[in-house]
Write an enzyme that holds these catalytic residues in place. Structure first.
Site, PDB file in Angstrom:
ATOM      1  N   SER A   1      -1.672  15.727  -7.951  1.00 51.29           N
ATOM      2  CA  SER A   1      -1.184  15.185  -6.688  1.00 51.29           C
ATOM      3  C   SER A   1      -0.432  16.275  -5.940  1.00 51.29           C
ATOM      4  CB  SER A   1      -0.264  13.983  -6.936  1.00 51.29           C
ATOM      5  OG  SER A   1       0.214  13.446  -5.713  1.00 51.29           O
ATOM      6  N   ARG A   2      -0.411  16.173  -4.629  1.00 48.56           N
ATOM      7  CA  ARG A   2       0.358  17.143  -3.842  1.00 48.56           C
ATOM      8  C   ARG A   2       1.852  16.953  -4.033  1.00 48.56           C
ATOM      9  NH1 ARG A   2      -2.052  16.354   2.097  1.00 48.56           N
ATOM     10  NH2 ARG A   2      -1.756  14.198   1.418  1.00 48.56           N
TER      11      ARG A   2
ATOM     12  N   ASP B   1     -10.647  -1.496   4.700  1.00 48.62           N
ATOM     13  CA  ASP B   1     -10.117  -1.040   3.412  1.00 48.62           C
ATOM     14  C   ASP B   1      -9.704  -2.250   2.569  1.00 48.62           C
ATOM     15  OD1 ASP B   1      -8.831   1.421   1.776  1.00 48.62           O
ATOM     16  OD2 ASP B   1      -7.426  -0.263   1.785  1.00 48.62           O
TER      17      ASP B   1
ATOM     18  N   ILE C   1      -0.757   2.845  -4.854  1.00 49.21           N
ATOM     19  CA  ILE C   1      -1.668   2.084  -5.706  1.00 49.21           C
ATOM     20  C   ILE C   1      -1.700   2.645  -7.118  1.00 49.21           C
ATOM     21  CG2 ILE C   1      -3.741   3.400  -5.132  1.00 49.21           C
ATOM     22  CD1 ILE C   1      -3.505  -0.422  -5.599  1.00 49.21           C
TER      23      ILE C   1
ATOM     24  N   LYS D   1     -11.555   1.736  -5.120  1.00 44.25           N
ATOM     25  CA  LYS D   1     -12.318   1.194  -3.986  1.00 44.25           C
ATOM     26  C   LYS D   1     -11.675   1.607  -2.658  1.00 44.25           C
ATOM     27  CE  LYS D   1      -9.332  -1.558  -2.227  1.00 44.25           C
ATOM     28  NZ  LYS D   1      -8.993  -1.649  -0.792  1.00 44.25           N
TER      29      LYS D   1
END
Length: 302
Positions: free
Chosen positions: A34-35, A166, A12, A88
Protein backbone atom coordinates in the site's frame (compact mmCIF):
# COMPACT_ATOMS: atom_id res chain seq x y z
CA UNK A 1 -1.74 -22.18 6.22
CA UNK A 2 -1.25 -20.41 2.90
CA UNK A 3 0.63 -17.12 2.84
CA UNK A 4 -1.37 -14.29 1.29
CA UNK A 5 -0.56 -10.67 0.45
CA UNK A 6 -3.23 -7.99 0.69
CA UNK A 7 -2.74 -5.13 -1.78
CA UNK A 8 -4.48 -1.82 -1.10
CA UNK A 9 -4.94 -1.17 2.62
CA UNK A 10 -7.98 1.09 2.61
CA UNK A 11 -11.35 1.02 4.35
CA UNK A 12 -12.65 -2.20 2.81
CA UNK A 13 -9.39 -4.02 3.47
CA UNK A 14 -9.26 -2.96 7.12
CA UNK A 15 -12.97 -3.47 7.80
CA UNK A 16 -13.49 -6.75 5.96
CA UNK A 17 -10.47 -8.45 4.42
CA UNK A 18 -8.07 -8.34 7.35
CA UNK A 19 -10.57 -9.75 9.90
CA UNK A 20 -11.64 -12.46 7.43
CA UNK A 21 -8.04 -13.55 6.80
CA UNK A 22 -7.05 -13.43 10.46
CA UNK A 23 -10.13 -15.40 11.44
CA UNK A 24 -9.37 -18.26 9.05
CA UNK A 25 -7.24 -21.34 9.66
CA UNK A 26 -6.51 -21.50 5.92
CA UNK A 27 -4.65 -18.19 5.58
CA UNK A 28 -1.71 -16.27 6.98
CA UNK A 29 -1.55 -12.55 6.21
CA UNK A 30 2.14 -12.55 5.33
CA UNK A 31 2.52 -9.16 3.62
CA UNK A 32 0.74 -5.99 2.57
CA UNK A 33 1.32 -3.54 -0.26
CA UNK A 34 0.00 0.00 0.00
CA UNK A 35 1.13 3.57 -0.51
CA UNK A 36 0.21 4.46 3.06
CA UNK A 37 -1.84 1.82 4.87
CA UNK A 38 -0.35 -0.94 6.99
CA UNK A 39 -1.53 -3.76 9.25
CA UNK A 40 0.08 -4.10 12.67
CA UNK A 41 2.60 -6.91 12.83
CA UNK A 42 2.54 -7.62 9.08
CA UNK A 43 5.52 -6.83 6.79
CA UNK A 44 4.55 -3.82 4.70
CA UNK A 45 5.72 -2.91 1.20
CA UNK A 46 5.06 0.11 -0.94
CA UNK A 47 6.37 -1.52 -4.14
CA UNK A 48 4.45 -4.51 -5.49
CA UNK A 49 7.25 -5.80 -7.72
CA UNK A 50 9.64 -5.71 -4.76
CA UNK A 51 7.23 -7.78 -2.70
CA UNK A 52 6.89 -10.35 -5.50
CA UNK A 53 10.66 -10.59 -5.84
CA UNK A 54 11.42 -10.80 -2.13
CA UNK A 55 8.52 -13.01 -1.04
CA UNK A 56 8.32 -16.20 -3.12
CA UNK A 57 6.61 -17.78 -0.10
CA UNK A 58 3.52 -15.61 -0.74
CA UNK A 59 1.41 -17.78 -3.01
CA UNK A 60 -1.81 -15.74 -3.19
CA UNK A 61 -2.48 -12.07 -3.90
CA UNK A 62 -5.75 -10.39 -2.85
CA UNK A 63 -6.25 -7.10 -4.67
CA UNK A 64 -8.31 -4.42 -2.91
CA UNK A 65 -7.23 -1.55 -5.17
CA UNK A 66 -9.67 0.64 -7.12
CA UNK A 67 -10.72 -1.00 -10.43
CA UNK A 68 -8.53 1.03 -12.81
CA UNK A 69 -5.05 -0.01 -11.55
CA UNK A 70 -6.13 -3.55 -10.68
CA UNK A 71 -5.39 -5.08 -14.08
CA UNK A 72 -1.70 -4.16 -13.99
CA UNK A 73 -1.20 -5.63 -10.53
CA UNK A 74 -3.12 -8.80 -11.39
CA UNK A 75 -1.13 -9.31 -14.60
CA UNK A 76 2.16 -9.00 -12.71
CA UNK A 77 0.99 -11.41 -10.03
CA UNK A 78 -0.11 -14.00 -12.58
CA UNK A 79 3.16 -13.64 -14.49
CA UNK A 80 4.95 -14.35 -11.20
CA UNK A 81 2.93 -17.55 -10.76
CA UNK A 82 0.69 -16.28 -7.97
CA UNK A 83 -3.01 -16.98 -7.53
CA UNK A 84 -5.16 -13.83 -7.63
CA UNK A 85 -8.32 -12.80 -5.83
CA UNK A 86 -10.10 -9.67 -7.12
CA UNK A 87 -12.30 -7.41 -5.00
CA UNK A 88 -15.51 -6.38 -6.76
CA UNK A 89 -15.99 -5.05 -9.36
CA UNK A 90 -13.14 -7.21 -10.72
CA UNK A 91 -11.85 -4.65 -13.20
CA UNK A 92 -12.49 -1.40 -15.01
CA UNK A 93 -13.59 -3.17 -18.21
CA UNK A 94 -14.95 -6.54 -19.25
CA UNK A 95 -12.18 -7.07 -21.79
CA UNK A 96 -9.36 -6.73 -19.27
CA UNK A 97 -10.89 -9.32 -16.95
CA UNK A 98 -11.30 -11.71 -19.88
CA UNK A 99 -7.61 -11.11 -20.62
CA UNK A 100 -6.68 -11.89 -17.01
CA UNK A 101 -8.71 -15.10 -17.17
CA UNK A 102 -6.77 -16.18 -20.26
CA UNK A 103 -3.47 -15.32 -18.55
CA UNK A 104 -4.39 -17.28 -15.43
CA UNK A 105 -5.39 -20.32 -17.48
CA UNK A 106 -2.13 -20.22 -19.42
CA UNK A 107 -0.10 -19.85 -16.22
CA UNK A 108 -2.02 -22.58 -14.38
CA UNK A 109 -3.03 -20.32 -11.50
CA UNK A 110 -6.36 -19.47 -9.89
CA UNK A 111 -8.27 -16.28 -10.70
CA UNK A 112 -11.31 -15.52 -8.54
CA UNK A 113 -13.67 -12.62 -9.28
CA UNK A 114 -15.33 -12.13 -5.92
CA UNK A 115 -18.87 -10.80 -5.40
CA UNK A 116 -19.21 -10.52 -1.64
CA UNK A 117 -22.93 -9.75 -1.63
CA UNK A 118 -23.64 -13.15 -3.16
CA UNK A 119 -22.27 -14.61 0.07
CA UNK A 120 -24.87 -12.77 2.17
CA UNK A 121 -26.78 -15.28 4.26
CA UNK A 122 -30.16 -14.79 2.62
CA UNK A 123 -29.01 -15.14 -0.98
CA UNK A 124 -28.63 -18.92 -1.31
CA UNK A 125 -31.99 -19.71 0.34
CA UNK A 126 -33.65 -16.99 -1.77
CA UNK A 127 -32.24 -18.58 -4.92
CA UNK A 128 -33.46 -22.01 -3.83
CA UNK A 129 -36.97 -20.73 -3.04
CA UNK A 130 -37.30 -18.89 -6.36
CA UNK A 131 -35.98 -21.76 -8.47
CA UNK A 132 -39.42 -23.17 -9.34
CA UNK A 133 -41.48 -19.99 -8.97
CA UNK A 134 -43.18 -17.90 -11.66
CA UNK A 135 -41.76 -14.39 -11.32
CA UNK A 136 -44.18 -11.54 -12.01
CA UNK A 137 -41.99 -8.55 -11.04
CA UNK A 138 -38.83 -7.60 -9.19
CA UNK A 139 -37.39 -4.34 -7.93
CA UNK A 140 -33.97 -3.32 -6.60
CA UNK A 141 -33.67 -0.35 -4.25
CA UNK A 142 -29.98 0.26 -3.49
CA UNK A 143 -29.42 3.62 -1.82
CA UNK A 144 -26.51 4.70 0.34
CA UNK A 145 -24.37 7.67 1.31
CA UNK A 146 -21.18 7.86 -0.76
CA UNK A 147 -19.65 10.24 1.77
CA UNK A 148 -20.00 7.60 4.47
CA UNK A 149 -18.65 4.64 2.52
CA UNK A 150 -16.05 6.33 0.29
CA UNK A 151 -14.78 9.32 2.31
CA UNK A 152 -12.32 11.34 0.25
CA UNK A 153 -12.11 8.64 -2.45
CA UNK A 154 -12.55 10.83 -5.49
CA UNK A 155 -11.61 7.95 -7.82
CA UNK A 156 -15.22 6.71 -7.61
CA UNK A 157 -16.31 9.69 -9.73
CA UNK A 158 -13.38 9.49 -12.16
CA UNK A 159 -13.35 7.45 -15.40
CA UNK A 160 -13.34 3.77 -14.49
CA UNK A 161 -14.61 4.44 -10.98
CA UNK A 162 -18.16 3.37 -11.98
CA UNK A 163 -19.89 5.85 -9.67
CA UNK A 164 -23.09 4.47 -8.16
CA UNK A 165 -22.50 1.20 -10.01
CA UNK A 166 -19.68 0.44 -7.58
CA UNK A 167 -22.24 -0.40 -4.85
CA UNK A 168 -24.89 -1.12 -7.48
CA UNK A 169 -22.83 -4.05 -8.73
CA UNK A 170 -23.50 -5.67 -5.35
CA UNK A 171 -27.22 -5.59 -6.10
CA UNK A 172 -26.61 -6.84 -9.62
CA UNK A 173 -24.53 -9.71 -8.28
CA UNK A 174 -27.50 -10.79 -6.16
CA UNK A 175 -30.26 -10.39 -8.74
CA UNK A 176 -28.26 -12.33 -11.36
CA UNK A 177 -27.74 -15.08 -8.79
CA UNK A 178 -31.26 -15.51 -7.45
CA UNK A 179 -33.50 -15.10 -10.50
CA UNK A 180 -34.27 -18.39 -12.24
CA UNK A 181 -34.33 -16.72 -15.67
CA UNK A 182 -32.00 -14.33 -17.54
CA UNK A 183 -32.75 -10.63 -17.88
CA UNK A 184 -31.32 -7.87 -20.03
CA UNK A 185 -31.51 -4.11 -19.77
CA UNK A 186 -34.03 -2.23 -21.89
CA UNK A 187 -33.58 1.38 -20.73
CA UNK A 188 -31.91 3.52 -18.07
CA UNK A 189 -31.55 7.08 -16.86
CA UNK A 190 -28.17 7.97 -15.41
CA UNK A 191 -27.75 11.05 -13.23
CA UNK A 192 -24.37 12.82 -13.45
CA UNK A 193 -23.22 15.73 -11.30
CA UNK A 194 -21.69 18.27 -13.68
CA UNK A 195 -18.25 17.84 -12.07
CA UNK A 196 -18.23 14.02 -12.17
CA UNK A 197 -17.40 11.52 -14.91
CA UNK A 198 -19.51 8.72 -13.43
CA UNK A 199 -23.17 8.69 -12.34
CA UNK A 200 -24.33 9.31 -8.80
CA UNK A 201 -27.74 7.71 -9.39
CA UNK A 202 -29.45 5.43 -11.89
CA UNK A 203 -32.94 4.21 -12.70
CA UNK A 204 -33.19 1.06 -14.83
CA UNK A 205 -35.73 -1.20 -16.50
CA UNK A 206 -34.93 -4.78 -17.50
CA UNK A 207 -36.91 -7.48 -19.26
CA UNK A 208 -39.16 -9.74 -17.14
CA UNK A 209 -40.62 -6.66 -15.38
CA UNK A 210 -37.47 -6.05 -13.33
CA UNK A 211 -36.62 -2.49 -12.28
CA UNK A 212 -33.86 -0.86 -10.27
CA UNK A 213 -33.19 2.38 -8.42
CA UNK A 214 -29.59 3.11 -7.38
CA UNK A 215 -28.69 6.29 -5.51
CA UNK A 216 -25.52 7.44 -3.76
CA UNK A 217 -27.11 10.45 -2.05
CA UNK A 218 -29.04 8.66 0.68
CA UNK A 219 -28.51 10.16 4.12
CA UNK A 220 -29.66 8.56 7.36
CA UNK A 221 -30.64 4.87 7.19
CA UNK A 222 -29.11 3.05 4.23
CA UNK A 223 -31.26 0.91 1.89
CA UNK A 224 -30.10 -2.31 0.26
CA UNK A 225 -33.32 -4.11 -0.66
CA UNK A 226 -34.57 -6.47 -3.37
CA UNK A 227 -38.22 -7.45 -3.78
CA UNK A 228 -39.30 -10.34 -6.01
CA UNK A 229 -43.00 -10.91 -6.61
CA UNK A 230 -44.21 -14.36 -7.65
CA UNK A 231 -47.61 -15.93 -8.29
CA UNK A 232 -47.33 -17.62 -4.88
CA UNK A 233 -45.81 -15.02 -2.54
CA UNK A 234 -43.45 -12.07 -2.31
CA UNK A 235 -39.80 -12.48 -1.39
CA UNK A 236 -37.78 -9.64 0.16
CA UNK A 237 -34.05 -9.44 0.72
CA UNK A 238 -33.00 -6.67 3.11
CA UNK A 239 -29.68 -5.34 4.42
CA UNK A 240 -27.82 -6.34 1.27
CA UNK A 241 -29.08 -9.91 1.36
CA UNK A 242 -28.47 -10.54 5.05
CA UNK A 243 -32.21 -10.76 5.86
CA UNK A 244 -34.70 -12.90 3.96
CA UNK A 245 -38.47 -12.42 4.31
CA UNK A 246 -40.96 -14.61 2.41
CA UNK A 247 -44.66 -13.81 2.53
CA UNK A 248 -44.05 -11.58 5.54
CA UNK A 249 -42.21 -14.24 7.54
CA UNK A 250 -38.51 -13.71 8.25
CA UNK A 251 -36.30 -16.73 7.72
CA UNK A 252 -33.47 -17.70 10.06
CA UNK A 253 -30.32 -17.46 7.95
CA UNK A 254 -27.44 -17.22 10.43
CA UNK A 255 -24.79 -14.58 11.16
CA UNK A 256 -23.14 -12.36 8.54
CA UNK A 257 -19.96 -13.85 7.13
CA UNK A 258 -19.60 -12.61 3.56
CA UNK A 259 -15.85 -12.06 3.45
CA UNK A 260 -14.95 -15.19 5.45
CA UNK A 261 -17.02 -17.10 2.87
CA UNK A 262 -15.07 -15.48 0.02
CA UNK A 263 -11.76 -16.53 1.51
CA UNK A 264 -13.07 -20.04 2.17
CA UNK A 265 -14.07 -20.27 -1.49
CA UNK A 266 -10.66 -18.98 -2.59
CA UNK A 267 -8.98 -21.69 -0.52
CA UNK A 268 -11.16 -24.30 -2.25
CA UNK A 269 -10.36 -22.97 -5.72
CA UNK A 270 -6.60 -22.95 -5.08
CA UNK A 271 -6.70 -26.47 -3.67
CA UNK A 272 -8.73 -27.72 -6.65
CA UNK A 273 -6.63 -25.86 -9.22
CA UNK A 274 -9.68 -24.01 -10.56
CA UNK A 275 -10.70 -20.45 -11.38
CA UNK A 276 -14.06 -18.74 -10.97
CA UNK A 277 -14.67 -15.77 -13.25
CA UNK A 278 -18.24 -14.43 -13.38
CA UNK A 279 -18.80 -11.11 -15.12
CA UNK A 280 -22.60 -11.12 -15.31
CA UNK A 281 -23.03 -8.15 -12.90
CA UNK A 282 -20.57 -6.10 -14.95
CA UNK A 283 -22.47 -6.88 -18.15
CA UNK A 284 -25.45 -4.99 -16.76
CA UNK A 285 -23.24 -2.06 -15.78
CA UNK A 286 -21.81 -1.91 -19.29
CA UNK A 287 -25.30 -2.09 -20.79
CA UNK A 288 -26.49 0.75 -18.55
CA UNK A 289 -23.59 2.94 -19.59
CA UNK A 290 -24.38 2.13 -23.23
CA UNK A 291 -28.17 2.57 -23.15
CA UNK A 292 -28.50 5.13 -20.36
CA UNK A 293 -29.92 8.57 -21.00
CA UNK A 294 -27.68 11.14 -19.31
CA UNK A 295 -29.34 13.61 -16.91
CA UNK A 296 -27.10 16.41 -15.65
CA UNK A 297 -27.20 17.62 -12.04
CA UNK A 298 -25.58 20.33 -9.94
CA UNK A 299 -21.94 19.69 -8.91
CA UNK A 300 -21.39 17.23 -6.07
CA UNK A 301 -18.56 17.58 -3.56
CA UNK A 302 -17.34 14.39 -1.92
Amino acid sequence: MTAICLVGIGKIAVDQHVPAINGSDAWELAATVSRAGTVDGVPAYTDFEQMLAERPDVNVISLCLPPVPRYGYAAKAIAAGRHVMLEKPPGATLAEVHALADMAKAAGVTLYTTWHSRMAEGVAPAKAWLADKEITAAHISWKEDVRRWHPGQNWVFEPGGMGVFDPGSNALSIITEILPMPIHLRSAELFYPSNCDTPIAAQMQWTQNVTGDFDWRQEGPQSWDITVETTQATLNLHDGGARLVIDGVEAVVGPRAEYPALYARMAELVEQGQSEVDLSPMLHVADALTLGKRVMLEPFVL
